[in-house]
Design an enzyme around this catalytic site. Structure first.
Site, PDB file in Angstrom:
ATOM      1  CB  SER A 108      -0.980  -0.061   1.173  1.00 57.12           C
ATOM      2  OG  SER A 108      -1.980   0.926   1.078  1.00 57.12           O
ATOM      3  CG  ASP A 162      -6.833  -0.816  -3.642  1.00 58.48           C
ATOM      4  OD1 ASP A 162      -6.714  -1.869  -2.989  1.00 58.48           O
ATOM      5  OD2 ASP A 162      -6.471   0.301  -3.209  1.00 58.48           O
ATOM      6  CG  HIS A 194      -6.189  -1.776   0.610  1.00 57.59           C
ATOM      7  ND1 HIS A 194      -5.637  -1.254  -0.543  1.00 57.59           N
ATOM      8  CD2 HIS A 194      -5.425  -1.309   1.634  1.00 57.59           C
ATOM      9  CE1 HIS A 194      -4.586  -0.517  -0.226  1.00 57.59           C
ATOM     10  NE2 HIS A 194      -4.440  -0.531   1.090  1.00 57.59           N
TER      11      HIS A 194
END
Length: 215
Positions: A108, A162, A194
Site C-alpha cells: 500500500s 482498490d 485491500h
C-alpha cells in the site's frame, strides 16, 4: 514540525545478521501499519541467507495525504521518507551487500514509496515488490523518470477496484519502469480487497528465490 520526521525511526530486522547476510530485503509498511506488521511478509517469503530490514515511519504514516495528492501537500514527509529508505539501503551497502543484491518492497503506502524510491534512485536492484502501489503524483501528471534499472525484476500486484490505488496508476507505473529497463510482471486481481493475497506472496517468494539463486 520537523523537516525530517522519519530520520530517527527505528529499523527493525529479521533473518540473517547484516554481517553474514548474502542479500537484503527492505520492507516498507503501509499507512497505519508498523515495521513489525510488514515483517510478517518476511516470514512468508523467508530465506535464511537474507536480512530483512523494516524502518518505522513517524506516526505510522510515510506521508499524510493520498499518493495521488499534489506532491507538495505531502512534504516534508515524502522527501524524509525517501531519505529514510536511502539510509536503510546505505546501511546494507556499508555491511558489504551491494545494490544488486538488495530488494525493495512494501504494501500500500509502502508499495508506493518503494516504487517511487527505485524510480528516483535508479540502478540494478535484486528486485522491487510493489503490493498495491504505484508511482507518486496526481492522476494525469507526468510520472516518468530518467535512469536505467538494468533488468531489475519488478512485481506489481493489486486488486481492482482498490479504494486507494487505481489500477490505471499500477499499469502506468509498470510501463514507466519497463521503459527504464526493468523486467516487470503486473497482476490484476478483480474484486480483491485491500490486502495481500497468497498468490502475491508466492510471486514475491519466487522473485527472491530467483534473485538470490546464485548467491
Amino acid at each position: 514540525m520537523s523537516a525530517d520526521p522519519h530520520k530517527d525511526g527505528t529499523v527493525h530486522r529479521f533473518g540473517a545478521s547484516l554481517e553474514e547476510a548474502s542479500g537484503a530485503v527492505i520492507l516498507l509498511h503501509g499507512r497505519g501499519g508498523s515495521a513489525e506488521d510488514i515483517l510478517s511478509l518476511a516470514e512468508a517469503m523467508y530465506n535464511p541467507r537474507l536480512v530483512y530490514l523494516a524502518p518505522q515511519a513517524a506516526g505510522s504514516t510515510w506521508y499524510p495525504n493520498s499518493f495521488l495528492a499534489p506532491r507538495e501537500s505531502n512534504e516534508p514527509w515524502l522527501s524524509s521518507a525517501l531519505r529514510k529508505v536511502e539510509s536503510v539501503l546505505d546501511l546494507a551497502i556499508a555491511a558489504g551487500i551491494p545494490r544488486e543484491r538488495i530488494v525493495v518492497g512494501g504494501f500500500s503506502q509502502g508499495a508506493c514509496l518503494s516504487t517511487e524510491f527505485v524510480a528516483t534512485h535508479p540502478g540494478r536492484y535484486a528486485g522491487l515488490i510493489a503490493l498495491t502501489g504505484g508511482l507518486i503524483g496526481p492522476l494525469g501528471s507526468d510520472v516518468t523518470h530518467v535512469g536505467d534499472l538494468a533488468g531489475t525484476p519488478v512485481f506489481f500486484g493489486s486488486g481492482d477496484p482498490d479504494p486507494h490505488v487505481p489500477w490505471s496508476r499500477v499499469q502506468e507505473s509498470a510501463e514507466v519502469l519497463t521503459d527504464m529497463g526493468a523486467k516487470v510482471t503486473a497482476r490484476r486481481y478483480p474484486g480483491r480487497p485491500h490486502t495481500v493475497s497468497q498468490e502475491e506472496l508466492e510471486f514475491g517468494r519466487r522473485l527472491l528465490q530467483d534473485a538470490f539463486a546464485a548467491v
